[in-house]
Scaffold this motif. Structure first.
Motif, short mmCIF file in Angstrom:
data_model
loop_
_atom_site.label_atom_id
_atom_site.label_comp_id
_atom_site.label_asym_id
_atom_site.label_seq_id
_atom_site.Cartn_x
_atom_site.Cartn_y
_atom_site.Cartn_z
N LYS A 174 0.59 -1.28 -0.11
CA LYS A 174 0.21 -0.49 -0.01
C LYS A 174 1.20 1.10 0.27
O LYS A 174 0.68 1.90 -0.98
N GLU A 175 2.17 1.59 0.66
CA GLU A 175 3.17 2.22 1.16
C GLU A 175 3.28 2.31 -0.81
O GLU A 175 3.13 3.78 -0.80
N MET A 176 4.27 1.26 -1.26
CA MET A 176 4.57 1.44 -2.38
C MET A 176 3.90 2.45 -3.32
O MET A 176 3.54 2.52 -4.40
N ALA A 177 2.51 1.56 -3.03
CA ALA A 177 1.13 2.10 -4.54
C ALA A 177 0.85 4.06 -3.89
O ALA A 177 0.94 4.48 -5.38
N ASN A 201 1.96 1.55 7.37
CA ASN A 201 3.20 0.34 7.76
C ASN A 201 4.20 0.94 8.91
O ASN A 201 4.47 -0.33 9.07
N ASN A 202 4.05 1.58 9.58
CA ASN A 202 5.14 1.69 10.40
C ASN A 202 3.48 0.89 12.05
O ASN A 202 4.65 0.77 12.65
N ALA A 203 2.94 1.23 11.47
CA ALA A 203 1.93 0.63 13.19
C ALA A 203 2.01 -0.22 12.91
O ALA A 203 2.19 -1.35 13.91
N VAL A 204 2.39 -1.50 12.08
CA VAL A 204 1.97 -2.64 11.54
C VAL A 204 3.30 -3.29 12.01
O VAL A 204 3.63 -4.10 12.30
N SER A 205 4.83 -2.43 11.45
CA SER A 205 6.17 -2.48 12.17
C SER A 205 6.17 -2.65 12.75
O SER A 205 6.76 -3.52 14.16
N ALA A 206 5.15 -1.62 14.21
CA ALA A 206 5.83 -1.23 15.34
C ALA A 206 5.26 -2.64 16.08
O ALA A 206 5.37 -2.79 17.46
N LYS A 207 4.06 -3.18 15.68
CA LYS A 207 3.26 -4.25 16.95
C LYS A 207 4.35 -5.40 16.03
O LYS A 207 4.35 -6.26 17.10
N TYR A 208 4.95 -5.58 15.51
CA TYR A 208 5.37 -6.59 14.48
C TYR A 208 6.85 -6.80 15.45
O TYR A 208 7.37 -8.02 16.41
N TYR A 235 -0.22 8.79 0.99
CA TYR A 235 0.86 8.41 0.44
C TYR A 235 1.10 8.39 2.52
O TYR A 235 2.09 7.24 3.00
N GLU A 236 1.18 9.51 2.54
CA GLU A 236 1.36 9.45 4.36
C GLU A 236 0.61 8.59 5.24
O GLU A 236 0.53 8.04 6.05
N LYS A 237 -0.68 8.36 4.36
CA LYS A 237 -1.59 7.79 5.41
C LYS A 237 -1.03 6.28 5.34
O LYS A 237 -1.15 5.22 6.66
N ALA A 238 -0.44 5.79 4.44
CA ALA A 238 -0.06 4.44 3.92
C ALA A 238 1.37 4.65 4.72
O ALA A 238 1.57 3.37 5.68
N VAL A 239 2.39 5.69 5.31
CA VAL A 239 3.19 5.44 5.85
C VAL A 239 3.40 5.03 7.02
O VAL A 239 3.55 4.36 7.68
N HIS A 240 2.82 5.77 7.70
CA HIS A 240 1.97 5.40 8.81
C HIS A 240 0.92 4.08 8.90
O HIS A 240 1.42 3.55 10.40
#
Length: 233
Positions: free
Chosen positions: A179-182, A199-206, A192-197
């Motif tokens: 989604k971020e790349m798209a 992605n960051n939230a998903v990564s933080a959870k991981y 893009y800003e929404k997708a970055v946030h």
């Protein structure tokens, strides 16, 4: 080994004494107090030499068996050492070359980036499986109570926990990255800003879920290195 040679030597001496005793008694019976003839001496000498040859062969056979046992032990230790070093190499690769990376580290064109991520996911899962195989191989060579085997067991427990966390979050992380790349490709800044946030939230959870097993993994590696150094010294 020296004890065995001494025992065999004593047995030879006792046997020679027995032979002398038997033939000496026979000799005294037949000859009385007469001196033994050269033929008598020759016969006794021949039989004694035969006994010596027999025991010499037994000693050589024993020496060969002992040597074979030493060689087998050496090969056994060499194989276990090779397996331990190979296991350690893979643990380091997992720690420094694989787990240290995030999906965002693969900088390239969109299609190439996703291919690189898919390849990375396959490689890290292969590494998980290889470590499990190596662990079971080591269990053949090392007793379960051996300090190194205890360390490898602790490491593999953490690796399995890490694998579970990694694979549980892989799908969500791939989607967030896509989604971020798209959004970046669309040149829509808000998307893009929404997708970055996201992605960051998903990564933080991981990474939050990965934290405990990964920290345990780090400590276990240090302990393994310490025990391995002592084993090789």
């Amino acid at each position: 080994m020296e004890y065995i040679y001494i025992t065999v030597t004593v047995n030879i001496i006792l046997t020679l004494f027995t032979v002398f005793k038997i033939f000496g008694k026979s000799y005294l019976t037949e000859k009385g107090k007469n001196l033994a003839t050269k033929q008598d001496i020759a016969d006794i000498t021949f039989k004694i030499e035969g006994v010596k040859v027999l025991y010499s062969k037994e000693i050589e056979s024993l020496r060969a068996s002992l040597l074979q046992g030493v060689n087998k032990k050496h090969l056994f230790l060499q194989k276990s050492t090779d397996l331990l070093l190979n296991y350690y190499d893979k643990v380091l690769i997992l720690n420094f070359a694989k787990l240290s990376k995030s999906f965002g580290d693969f900088i390239s064109e969109e299609d190439q980036k996703m291919s690189a991520v898919v390849k990375y996911i396959g490689e890290i899962n292969d590494l998980f499986d290889q470590l499990m195989v190596d662990y079971h191989r080591l269990s053949v060579f090392l007793d379960g109570k051996n300090e190194l085997m205890v360390c490898t067991s602790e490491i593999i427990t953490s690796v399995l926990k890490i694998k579970k966390v990694f694979n549980n979050h892989t799908g969500e992380r791939k989607i967030a990255l896509f989604k971020e790349m798209a959004a970046f490709k669309s040149k829509n800044f808000q998307d893009y800003e929404k997708a970055v946030h996201e992605n960051n939230a998903v990564s933080a959870k991981y990474y939050e879920e990965l934290k405990n097993p990964y920290e345990a993994f780090q400590k276990q590696i240090s302990s393994f290195v310490e025990k391995l150094t002592l084993y090789l010294s």
